[in-house]
Design an enzyme around this catalytic site. Sequence first.
Site, PDB file in Angstrom:
ATOM      1  N   HIS A  90       0.932  -0.967   0.039  1.00 41.25           N
ATOM      2  CA  HIS A  90       0.255   0.335  -0.211  1.00 41.25           C
ATOM      3  C   HIS A  90       1.036   1.731   0.112  1.00 41.25           C
ATOM      4  O   HIS A  90       0.833   2.480   0.107  1.00 41.25           O
ATOM      5  CB  HIS A  90      -0.488   0.000   1.490  1.00 41.25           C
ATOM      6  N   ARG A  91       1.994   0.844   0.135  1.00 39.92           N
ATOM      7  CA  ARG A  91       2.492   2.207   0.015  1.00 39.92           C
ATOM      8  C   ARG A  91       2.736   3.308  -1.808  1.00 39.92           C
ATOM      9  O   ARG A  91       3.585   4.254  -1.575  1.00 39.92           O
ATOM     10  CB  ARG A  91       4.606   2.323   0.542  1.00 39.92           C
TER      11      ARG A  91
END
Length: 473
Positions: A444-445
């Site tokens: 999710h970065r």
Amino acid sequence: MTTMTDASVREFKMPDVGEGLTEAEILKWYVQPGDTVTDGQVVCEVETAKAAVELPIPYDGVVSELRFPEGTTVDVGTAIIAVRVAGGAPAPVPAQAEAAAPAAPAAPAAAATASAPAPASAEEAKPAARQPVLVGYGVSTSATKRRPRKGPEVTVPAPAQPELNGHAPAADSPRPLAKPPVRKLAKDLGVDLTAVTPSGPDGIITREDVHAAATPAAVTAPAPVAAAPAAPAPAASYDGVRETRIPVKGVRKATAAAMVGSAFTAPHVTEFVTVDVTRTMKLVEELKQDKEMQGRRVNPLLLIAKALLVAIKRNPDINASWDEANQEIVVKHYVNLGIAAATPRGLIVPNIKDAQDKTLPQLADSLGELVATAREGKTSPSAMQGGTVTITNVGVFGVDTGTPILNPGESAILAIGAIKLQPWVHKGKVKPRQVTTLALSFDHRLVDGELGSKVLADVAAILEQPKRLITWA
């Protein structure tokens, strides 16, 4: 302990067999003291954290000493075997062997596995410069020490003839034919391959042969017991043994460390979609009859892999990695497609290089080669490096779905669930259809929910309507 001062004795050191790895376990010795070896001859098999590798010797000569027994983990740069090169003086006799009886030249084992000699001077005590090795980045310059094998030891009755590490000294006895995973299995079960009757083609020993040879021993051998307790043993047990301890090493140790690092470094998000793959399954059956695909591995995984490659082409930002040091997102313009494979040594993830450029027949060839190589335990370290996206097929175990953990350095992993006949609304009516559940985990970065959802939706749409492999490609 003997100090090697004769210039004719060459020491072969544990090379870096896999891109900077620091240690390897000696699985099997193929030679013994007194054997003649030639340049390029394989003398042992070792297991690193990534794969099993056979090591060739770079000298011609006669083996004078094996420094470590099988099952020992040795640091890179540590001498593991000494060879007296052709034309040299006789090899020195270890001090322990001088005290042994003349009738047992190869015993005790401690004489053949003596630790490396101490330096003769202060100059020799200095760290040596890095030396060239067979493959990898080079040997370590730090001091090394022997790491004893962990776990319970098994006492083996003394053989009638002198042996070293289970390898019979008779020169006229041919080496049993068996693949590395089968040799590892025999080693774990304590089976002597020279006593196994082969049933495979050309006299090759199979896993079934090893299990058959181990069965009598498993029935008659007493279970390991600790010191007798004062109180009676608990009634609940499994064949008299309540616990079994398995040393964590090699591939399994590396996998565990990588998964822990990935789980606590990359913020994982997993999305799911249930999809009707009836048309895809029909296409699989049609491709099996196609003359262009004859002799190739055709299965649902092939079309799912192709669908993922098309989805990545439509959403290229999913194919990226996070550079923590430079605080950058690195988008890859190539796809090294990893395929998670369960092997006797643990889970490995070899990858197909530049999979985005392969046609369907080429992709089928690459998948077939990857699976066959993994099952034989011959996957090279380089084949497991540089992956960008991974597929894991948990459906082969009858599992509906899962939340896969990212392979370190990658941004996404797709899990395939079991394909089952289920009631499904098709064209306004409830009908039996082939259905599966897909799960996509992503970092999710660098992958937000929109991008991850688009990729998963594209894969699902292709599997529902496989003709999109043509219209979207």
